[in-house]
Design a protein around this motif. Structure first.
Motif: not given
Length: 370
Positions: A3, A95, A97, A116, A122, A124, A312, A316, A319, A321-322, A325
């Motif tokens: 993060s 992370h 995505y 993860a 995360r 995504g 996302m 992050i 803090d 949820p994205h 996901s």
């Protein structure tokens, strides 16, 4: 790695600079919580050329995954490489995505999500088209009860085949492609947005005998091996009782079938194409059975590919949820596997995974500050 500070952008390294990457590059400049820092490809020369065009370094995949200045890997490789690249990125503390599908199978995808969670990173996944004003406005209308209690939905997406426009379409006709795994995620993700998880599916599928050749580009005229079903029909039973039908096909030369409709106890909703971000929504009610266009009431305005990653990044930093996901993509992947199994076995297949509906995108929201 991990993060960034809340006021710092998430530093992005792109792996895979094929056709789809250009759509992401177009939107990075309007997403201030993302900073493109590097691109990589199996063809390092190509990565260097694209990097120079984007004003960032172009490098090998190994070097990008090892880089200290990359917080998140945007995985734009072919489906067969999705799980491998994601696993390597997570192992390097980054992370991930990725483009859809999440992986070639749930057996491939489950260890990615487990890693993860273990690393507190995360995952995504596309499609983020469903975060635009089209699908989000349709969802808001459903949640507001505009057509009463939803009863059923019908999707019918079709085309003659991607070889008519794509210069290198062979992967669309290999496992991980086909109309189900290539186009299905847009519609299935939308259906889960609307009605929640799918509990069971039935269906049928077939592969036609049509010979396919590449129509455009340097490989025009080359034959395409076909190893997937090219016409798929499914019935989905959502956990909340709504029944959806899904037809996706690479076999249709012309059609008048509605693309996407939802029918309820007090009306019907014409849903825009979830392969796009912002087409209008129309409604016809029991009191007035003529279609009228709805005003935009939710969704990221003027969105494009990359908005799910920006959402996302904000999640992050705050803090929460994205929306696009890995858990949602996993459920959609399992639904597609179940459809394929139902087609082969001519049976009803239960879906084991469950996922919560992501939070609605409020009207006027921007992914970098909401």
């Amino acid at each position: 790695m991990g993060s960034p500070l809340n006021d710092q952008p998430l530093r992005v390294g792109v792996v895979g600079v094929g056709n789809i990457s250009q759509q992401y590059f177009e939107h990075f400049p309007v997403l201030p919580n993302l900073e493109l820092v590097a691109v990589a490809d199996l063809d390092v020369d190509r990565a260097a050329t694209v990097g120079a065009t984007q004003g960032v370094r172009g490098t090998s995949v190994d070097d990008l995954l090892a880089a200290d200045d990359v917080d998140v890997v945007l995985n734009l490789t072919i489906p067969a490489a999705h799980a491998d690249v994601a696993t390597r990125a997570l192992a390097a503390g980054k992370h991930v995505y990725g483009e859809k599908p999440l992986a070639m199978s749930t057996a491939e995808a489950a260890p990615v999500l487990a890693l993860a969670a273990e690393r507190a990173l995360r995952v995504g996944s596309a499609p983020d088209t469903v975060l635009g004003t089209g699908i989000q406005t349709a969802r808001a209308a459903l949640d507001d009860g505009l057509i009463g209690d939803p009863v059923g939905a019908a999707v019918s997406w079709s085309a003659p085949g991607h070889e008519l426009w794509h210069p290198a379409p062979a992967f669309y006709y290999q496992p991980g492609g086909g109309p189900l795994f290539d186009m299905g995620p847009y519609y299935l993700t939308s259906l889960v947005q609307f009605f929640g998880p799918v509990a069971r599916v039935s269906g049928s599928a077939r592969q036609s005998s049509r010979e396919r050749t590449i129509a455009t580009g340097p490989f025009a005229g080359a034959p395409i091996p076909v190893d997937v079903d090219t016409h798929v029909v499914a019935v989905l039973e959502h956990e909340n009782g709504v029944v959806s039908t899904l037809t996706v096909s690479f076999e249709v030369w012309a059609t008048r079938a509605p693309l996407f409709e939802v029918h309820g106890t007090a009306g019907s909703l014409a849903v825009p194409d979830p392969n796009r971000f912002s087409d209008p929504v129309s409604v016809a009610t029991a009191d007035d059975r003529t279609w009228r266009e709805l005003p935009t009431t939710a969704g990221y305005a003027d969105a494009g590919r990359g908005y799910g990653l920006a959402d996302m990044a904000r999640a992050i930093a705050t803090d929460r949820p994205h929306r696009a996901s890995g858990d949602l993509a996993f459920h959609v992947l399992e639904v597609m596997e179940a459809i394929a199994t139902a087609g082969r076995q001519h049976t009803v297949v239960d879906v084991q995974s469950r996922v919560d509906r992501p939070a609605t995108v409020p009207a006027g929201a921007r992914p970098e500050d909401w």
